[in-house]
Motif scaffolding. Structure first.
Motif, short mmCIF file in Angstrom:
data_model
loop_
_atom_site.label_atom_id
_atom_site.label_comp_id
_atom_site.label_asym_id
_atom_site.label_seq_id
_atom_site.Cartn_x
_atom_site.Cartn_y
_atom_site.Cartn_z
N LEU A 36 -11.10 -16.57 44.00
CA LEU A 36 -10.24 -15.55 43.39
C LEU A 36 -9.29 -14.94 44.40
CD1 LEU A 36 -12.78 -13.78 41.03
CD2 LEU A 36 -10.86 -15.23 40.39
N ILE A 37 -9.74 -14.74 45.63
CA ILE A 37 -8.85 -14.21 46.66
C ILE A 37 -7.74 -15.20 46.97
CG2 ILE A 37 -8.74 -13.60 49.12
CD1 ILE A 37 -11.49 -12.29 48.78
N ALA A 38 -8.07 -16.47 47.08
CA ALA A 38 -7.06 -17.49 47.35
C ALA A 38 -6.06 -17.59 46.21
CB ALA A 38 -7.73 -18.84 47.59
N ALA A 39 -6.53 -17.50 44.97
CA ALA A 39 -5.62 -17.55 43.83
C ALA A 39 -4.71 -16.32 43.81
CB ALA A 39 -6.42 -17.63 42.53
N GLY A 40 -5.26 -15.17 44.12
CA GLY A 40 -4.44 -13.95 44.16
C GLY A 40 -3.38 -14.01 45.25
N LEU A 41 -3.74 -14.52 46.42
CA LEU A 41 -2.76 -14.64 47.50
C LEU A 41 -1.66 -15.64 47.16
CD1 LEU A 41 -5.05 -14.51 50.65
CD2 LEU A 41 -3.46 -12.76 49.83
N SER A 42 -2.01 -16.71 46.50
CA SER A 42 -0.98 -17.68 46.13
C SER A 42 -0.03 -17.11 45.08
CB SER A 42 -1.61 -18.98 45.63
OG SER A 42 -2.32 -18.75 44.43
N LEU A 43 -0.56 -16.33 44.14
CA LEU A 43 0.32 -15.68 43.16
C LEU A 43 1.18 -14.62 43.83
CD1 LEU A 43 -2.04 -15.31 40.08
CD2 LEU A 43 -0.09 -16.85 40.35
N TRP A 44 0.65 -13.94 44.83
CA TRP A 44 1.41 -12.94 45.57
C TRP A 44 2.61 -13.59 46.27
CZ3 TRP A 44 1.33 -7.78 45.84
CH2 TRP A 44 1.99 -7.15 46.90
N LYS A 45 2.40 -14.78 46.81
CA LYS A 45 3.50 -15.49 47.49
C LYS A 45 4.53 -16.00 46.50
CE LYS A 45 0.95 -16.96 51.55
NZ LYS A 45 0.50 -18.09 52.37
N LEU A 46 4.12 -16.32 45.28
CA LEU A 46 5.05 -16.83 44.28
C LEU A 46 5.87 -15.72 43.62
CD1 LEU A 46 2.92 -19.53 42.47
CD2 LEU A 46 4.91 -19.90 43.91
N ALA A 47 5.38 -14.52 43.64
CA ALA A 47 6.07 -13.41 42.96
C ALA A 47 7.38 -13.09 43.66
CB ALA A 47 5.16 -12.19 42.93
N PRO A 48 8.42 -12.77 42.90
CA PRO A 48 9.69 -12.41 43.54
C PRO A 48 9.58 -11.07 44.27
CG PRO A 48 9.82 -12.10 41.18
CD PRO A 48 8.50 -12.74 41.45
N ARG A 49 10.34 -10.95 45.34
CA ARG A 49 10.32 -9.72 46.14
C ARG A 49 11.13 -8.64 45.44
NH1 ARG A 49 6.32 -11.40 48.39
NH2 ARG A 49 6.41 -12.78 50.16
N TRP A 50 10.66 -7.42 45.61
CA TRP A 50 11.39 -6.28 45.06
C TRP A 50 12.60 -5.99 45.96
CZ3 TRP A 50 10.35 -3.99 40.51
CH2 TRP A 50 9.12 -4.26 39.93
#
Length: 55
Positions: A36-50
């Protein structure tokens, strides 16, 4: 095949139920948390920056 359940089938079910008390439950929890931590970090990297308008 659909007759009386034999003693071997009951013994196998009891052995599968006893397997959960051998410490593998804690190991599976660690694996699940790591996944779950690895999946969350990968989604964090895919999200566009504010981006702010002022900077």
């Amino acid at each position: 095949m659909y007759g009386v359940i034999s003693g071997g089938a009951i013994g196998g079910a009891a052995a599968a139920g006893a397997l959960a008390n051998t410490g593998l439950n804690a190991l599976s929890a660690v694996v699940a948390v790591t996944t779950l931590i690895a999946a969350g970090l990968s989604l964090w990297k895919l999200a566009p920056r504010w981006r702010r308008n002022g900077s």
